[in-house]
Design a protein around this motif. Structure first.
Motif, PDB file in Angstrom:
ATOM      1  N   ASN A  50      45.996  54.911   4.942  1.00 19.30           N
ATOM      2  CA  ASN A  50      47.050  54.547   3.447  1.00 19.30           C
ATOM      3  C   ASN A  50      46.484  55.856   2.922  1.00 19.30           C
ATOM      4  OD1 ASN A  50      47.211  53.365   1.515  1.00 19.30           O
ATOM      5  ND2 ASN A  50      45.401  52.135   1.942  1.00 19.30           N
ATOM      6  N   LEU A  52      47.299  55.970  -0.391  1.00 18.73           N
ATOM      7  CA  LEU A  52      46.381  55.641  -1.404  1.00 18.73           C
ATOM      8  C   LEU A  52      45.564  56.099  -2.550  1.00 18.73           C
ATOM      9  CD1 LEU A  52      46.326  52.749  -3.809  1.00 18.73           C
ATOM     10  CD2 LEU A  52      44.301  51.996  -2.403  1.00 18.73           C
ATOM     11  N   GLY A 206      44.340  46.880  -1.841  1.00 16.75           N
ATOM     12  CA  GLY A 206      44.425  48.548  -1.670  1.00 16.75           C
ATOM     13  C   GLY A 206      44.517  48.548  -0.433  1.00 16.75           C
ATOM     14  N   TRP A 210      50.025  47.997   3.508  1.00 12.72           N
ATOM     15  CA  TRP A 210      49.895  49.516   4.487  1.00 12.72           C
ATOM     16  C   TRP A 210      50.109  48.793   5.607  1.00 12.72           C
ATOM     17  CZ3 TRP A 210      52.159  54.246   4.334  1.00 12.72           C
ATOM     18  CH2 TRP A 210      52.099  54.676   5.471  1.00 12.72           C
TER      19      TRP A 210
END
Length: 230
Positions: A50, A52, A206, A210
């Motif tokens: 991910n 993020l 979050g 993805w």
């Protein structure tokens, strides 16, 4: 603590490891540019982590911040660990003046631990995750947690899992603390529900997009991990 973490970062020098250019910058670049749908293992198995947690670092690089400024901000984020650590120290030793040195030495020991110094001021997501996990633990263990505090503690833990799924091991640890406090009537059932809801809710916020893309593309929300199960 913040100043010492920044000073250590300056002394340790610029982070120029392989991961910086080939992994930690690539992931957010691939997301923002749309390259993630075309590239195949461009950064090895880590290509599908991910992105993020690396977006703040990528934003600073795109804004052409000097490396010392990037390192300072990352070090300050890492140094925020002093806040939950202080809360935990107060919970263990109390606020009595006679225990002041025990509290201070405990916090100092945390800041000179090799695992802390190794990543302080670096582009790794571990410092961000570390602060989130400690904040979650402090939220559920200090004082008498109310529903809001428990929910925020769960959300902090959920965000750390979204950024780096291996933080699930800390979810087991903190969740055990929550259940023990519930068994000892130190928190309520509503507090436990708030913690679980905050953790799962923030993990979905979050990492949901993805993981959904990974599942649609590779038939696995955790690709390339656990392929034997998907």
């Amino acid at each position: 603590a913040l100043a010492l973490t920044v000073a250590w970062t300056f002394w340790a020098g610029k982070d120029v490891g392989w991961d910086v250019y080939n992994h930690q910058l690539y992931l957010p670049f691939s997301l923002i540019s749309g390259r993630y749908v075309a590239d195949l293992f461009a950064a090895g198995p880590q290509s599908y982590q991910n992105p993020l947690g690396y977006l703040p670092f990528y934003a600073m690089v795109r804004a052409e911040w000097p490396s010392w400024a990037v390192g300072c901000l990352l070090a300050l984020i890492h140094g925020l660990a002093v806040w939950p650590l202080h809360g935990l120290a107060v919970e263990i030793w109390g606020l009595d003046r006679s225990a002041k040195w025990a509290r201070h030495l405990a916090i100092a020991a945390s800041f000179i631990a090799p695992i802390f110094l190794l990543v302080a001021g670096t582009t790794s997501v571990d410092p961000i995750c570390g602060v989130l996990v400690l904040a979650s633990l402090a939220a559920v263990i200090t004082g008498r947690p109310d529903v809001t505090k428990m929910g925020l503690g769960g959300a902090a833990l959920g965000l750390s899992i979204a950024i780096k799924p291996t933080n699930l091991v800390f979810a087991l640890a903190v969740a055990s603390v929550v259940l023990i406090r519930w068994a000892l009537v130190q928190t309520t059932a509503r507090g436990v529900v708030a913690f679980v809801a905050g953790m799962f809710g923030m993990a979905v916020v979050g990492a949901g997009y993805w993981s959904a893309w990974l599942w649609a593309t590779f038939d696995s929300p955790l690709f390339p991990l656990f392929n034997q199960f998907f």
